[in-house]
Design a protein around this motif. Sequence first.
Motif, PDB file in Angstrom:
ATOM      1  N   ASP A  52      33.085  44.124  34.127  1.00  0.00           N
ATOM      2  CA  ASP A  52      32.403  42.898  33.725  1.00  0.00           C
ATOM      3  C   ASP A  52      33.266  41.710  34.136  1.00  0.00           C
ATOM      4  OD1 ASP A  52      31.092  40.821  32.552  1.00  0.00           O
ATOM      5  OD2 ASP A  52      31.033  41.684  30.533  1.00  0.00           O
ATOM      6  N   PRO A  53      33.089  41.186  35.357  1.00  0.00           N
ATOM      7  CA  PRO A  53      33.909  40.063  35.820  1.00  0.00           C
ATOM      8  C   PRO A  53      33.862  38.853  34.888  1.00  0.00           C
ATOM      9  CG  PRO A  53      32.689  41.011  37.642  1.00  0.00           C
ATOM     10  CD  PRO A  53      32.163  41.656  36.396  1.00  0.00           C
ATOM     11  N   ALA A  54      32.699  38.581  34.292  1.00  0.00           N
ATOM     12  CA  ALA A  54      32.578  37.423  33.397  1.00  0.00           C
ATOM     13  C   ALA A  54      33.495  37.566  32.190  1.00  0.00           C
ATOM     14  CB  ALA A  54      31.129  37.257  32.945  1.00  0.00           C
ATOM     15  N   GLU A  56      36.334  39.235  32.159  1.00  0.00           N
ATOM     16  CA  GLU A  56      37.710  39.034  32.631  1.00  0.00           C
ATOM     17  C   GLU A  56      38.007  37.547  32.803  1.00  0.00           C
ATOM     18  OE1 GLU A  56      39.838  41.632  32.873  1.00  0.00           O
ATOM     19  OE2 GLU A  56      38.158  42.865  32.174  1.00  0.00           O
ATOM     20  N   VAL A  57      37.043  36.805  33.336  1.00  0.00           N
ATOM     21  CA  VAL A  57      37.219  35.361  33.495  1.00  0.00           C
ATOM     22  C   VAL A  57      37.386  34.693  32.133  1.00  0.00           C
ATOM     23  CG1 VAL A  57      36.018  33.234  34.161  1.00  0.00           C
ATOM     24  CG2 VAL A  57      36.068  35.199  35.724  1.00  0.00           C
ATOM     25  N   GLU A 101      41.484  28.452  38.446  1.00  0.00           N
ATOM     26  CA  GLU A 101      40.502  28.810  39.472  1.00  0.00           C
ATOM     27  C   GLU A 101      41.021  29.906  40.386  1.00  0.00           C
ATOM     28  OE1 GLU A 101      39.664  25.119  41.371  1.00  0.00           O
ATOM     29  OE2 GLU A 101      38.704  24.246  39.587  1.00  0.00           O
ATOM     30  N   GLU A 104      40.775  33.162  38.537  1.00  0.00           N
ATOM     31  CA  GLU A 104      39.375  33.599  38.496  1.00  0.00           C
ATOM     32  C   GLU A 104      38.942  34.193  39.833  1.00  0.00           C
ATOM     33  OE1 GLU A 104      37.346  30.085  37.311  1.00  0.00           O
ATOM     34  OE2 GLU A 104      37.886  30.254  35.186  1.00  0.00           O
ATOM     35  N   GLN A 105      39.425  33.616  40.924  1.00  0.00           N
ATOM     36  CA  GLN A 105      39.074  34.146  42.242  1.00  0.00           C
ATOM     37  C   GLN A 105      39.612  35.562  42.417  1.00  0.00           C
ATOM     38  OE1 GLN A 105      37.042  32.858  44.706  1.00  0.00           O
ATOM     39  NE2 GLN A 105      37.340  34.956  45.462  1.00  0.00           N
ATOM     40  N   HIS A 106      40.801  35.820  41.863  1.00  0.00           N
ATOM     41  CA  HIS A 106      41.365  37.167  41.951  1.00  0.00           C
ATOM     42  C   HIS A 106      40.511  38.171  41.170  1.00  0.00           C
ATOM     43  CE1 HIS A 106      44.707  35.790  44.205  1.00  0.00           C
ATOM     44  NE2 HIS A 106      45.299  35.127  43.224  1.00  0.00           N
ATOM     45  N   VAL A 107      39.873  37.729  40.083  1.00  0.00           N
ATOM     46  CA  VAL A 107      38.944  38.603  39.362  1.00  0.00           C
ATOM     47  C   VAL A 107      37.784  38.978  40.280  1.00  0.00           C
ATOM     48  CG1 VAL A 107      37.236  38.695  37.503  1.00  0.00           C
ATOM     49  CG2 VAL A 107      39.537  37.808  37.048  1.00  0.00           C
ATOM     50  N   HIS A 108      37.248  37.978  40.987  1.00  0.00           N
ATOM     51  CA  HIS A 108      36.125  38.251  41.892  1.00  0.00           C
ATOM     52  C   HIS A 108      36.548  39.146  43.058  1.00  0.00           C
ATOM     53  CE1 HIS A 108      33.677  35.612  39.556  1.00  0.00           C
ATOM     54  NE2 HIS A 108      34.387  34.530  39.848  1.00  0.00           N
ATOM     55  N   ASP A 109      37.880  39.186  43.305  1.00  0.00           N
ATOM     56  CA  ASP A 109      38.394  40.083  44.343  1.00  0.00           C
ATOM     57  C   ASP A 109      38.667  41.487  43.806  1.00  0.00           C
ATOM     58  OD1 ASP A 109      38.265  38.021  46.150  1.00  0.00           O
ATOM     59  OD2 ASP A 109      40.379  37.450  45.927  1.00  0.00           O
TER      60      ASP A 109
END
Length: 541
Positions: A52-54, A56-57, A101, A104-109
């Motif tokens: 769940d990326p959200a 983690e963010v 930010e 957060e980008q690393h989460v999306h990675d």
Amino acid sequence: MPDPDRPDRGTSVAGPGPRSLMGLGVSPGRSAGPLIRMAGPPALPAPRAVADPAAEVATIAKALEAVVTDLRRRAGETTDATAAEILDALAMMADDPMLREEAEQHVHDGHDAPHALDTAFTRHRETLAALGGYLAERAADLDDLRHRAVAAALGLPMPGVPSPGHPYVLVAEDLSPADTAGLGGEVRALVTSLGGPTSHTAILARGRGLPAVVACVGILDVPDGTVVSVDGGTGEIGLGLTPEAAAEVVDGDRLERERLAASGGPGRTADDHPVKLLLNIGSAADLRPNCEGVGLFRTEFLFLDRRQAPGFEEQVAAYAEVFAATGHVVVRTLDAGTDKPLPFLGLPAEPNPALGVRGLRVDRVLPAVLDTQLDAIAEAARVTGTAPWVMAPMVTTVAEAAGFAGRARSRGITRVGVMVEVPAAALQARELLAEVDFLSIGTNDLSQYTFAADRQHSGLADLLDPRQPALLRLIAMCAEAGRAAGKPVGVCGEAAGDPLLAPILVGLGVTSLSMAAVRVPAVRDELARHTLDECRRLAGG
């Protein structure tokens, strides 16, 4: 001058116990107690798949918010104004939207929250370290913020200073400003294996009156519980003391502090030669009753946690509060730039910011900042009926000094000076004094630039020792120029608060010494032990 018989730092020598270690003494005083090492940073668990990326963010946002809230709480609770300002600046670093930010980008990675934070902080640290100078100094602060944010993301307590329930000597690789600012009464002294004389650990330890030694190689190999003595003046760490010997050290230091606290009066030598003993402050909160005045008013503390420059009226109020509280104030105009980045300046990053746009050089690209500050200082002087002295940092040429003096005097400021922080200024001291009314020597930066040794490089701490002959020779040149011109020359770097160095500086011809308030009694006492001729002999004159 340096003592040729003084043992090299990091070596084992005969000492008060079975053996001792040497570091760099950065905050005078002596104490003793059992050694306790600072706990290490939280261990990262193995990476896990992100379902769940959200979520983690959200964890990243909550972790950073927890760090910011904790730092601001500490800033609000401390009575040390310098510590509060440093903690506020750290909170601003943790609250940087670009950092969040990137995490957060690393989460999306595909990274989970703790690893995303770890990677983001690591990359920011590498960037700052590569830039050098003041920005590299802040890289160590990012380490502490990283540890706190990762711990919060893992649901663990944030790392901090041990609280064993009894007095002890705190030992660590290095201490963050948050750790140093939050020290409790159980800590009798500080020893670190890294750090330098102008690190936050050193500055805050001096402000709290804690004996402290940095750059002590081998201290992390000493087992927990070993009873040690710490001499924050000489840098010597005695190992393996008996409880009786430790108690004797503590009692002796207490009696000495009580004796010094009972002393008072202006600074002067044994034969009544006056030497002004002034304070280094960041705001009116740092002032102390019965001080002789302020030798360094660091106005940048008003700007530190700002994304927009403080306005004219706000600056007037801050300066007027200090001017009204004490008779003699030396104001340093904004000392910032690419080496001490402030968001509102918007200066581009430089490959070597310590050699770039900093101090008065900011005026080359943003003259309105200095204009507003000089206007505010002049107005604060008018409303308080005072005549502050005003000086510019990082002056290098006679033309810079003349230009600054002209702008200040055009506003009615009558005593204008410059700081001597680079060898070029010291070498032109006579010419500078033809344009300005006084010099103030910043030994921290003057050491850095004279010896090409980064102020935070623990492996080069010996080159930053203010007793280095080359540095003393530059100070002597400035003092001689002052004598010839009949104008004052002071020292406001950390060297000014060293009781053992103070007589040497006076012997060289320095007319005032400016330091943290806690260091004034010891310096006053040491000067009173020497006549002016004795000071001159100590200086080699």
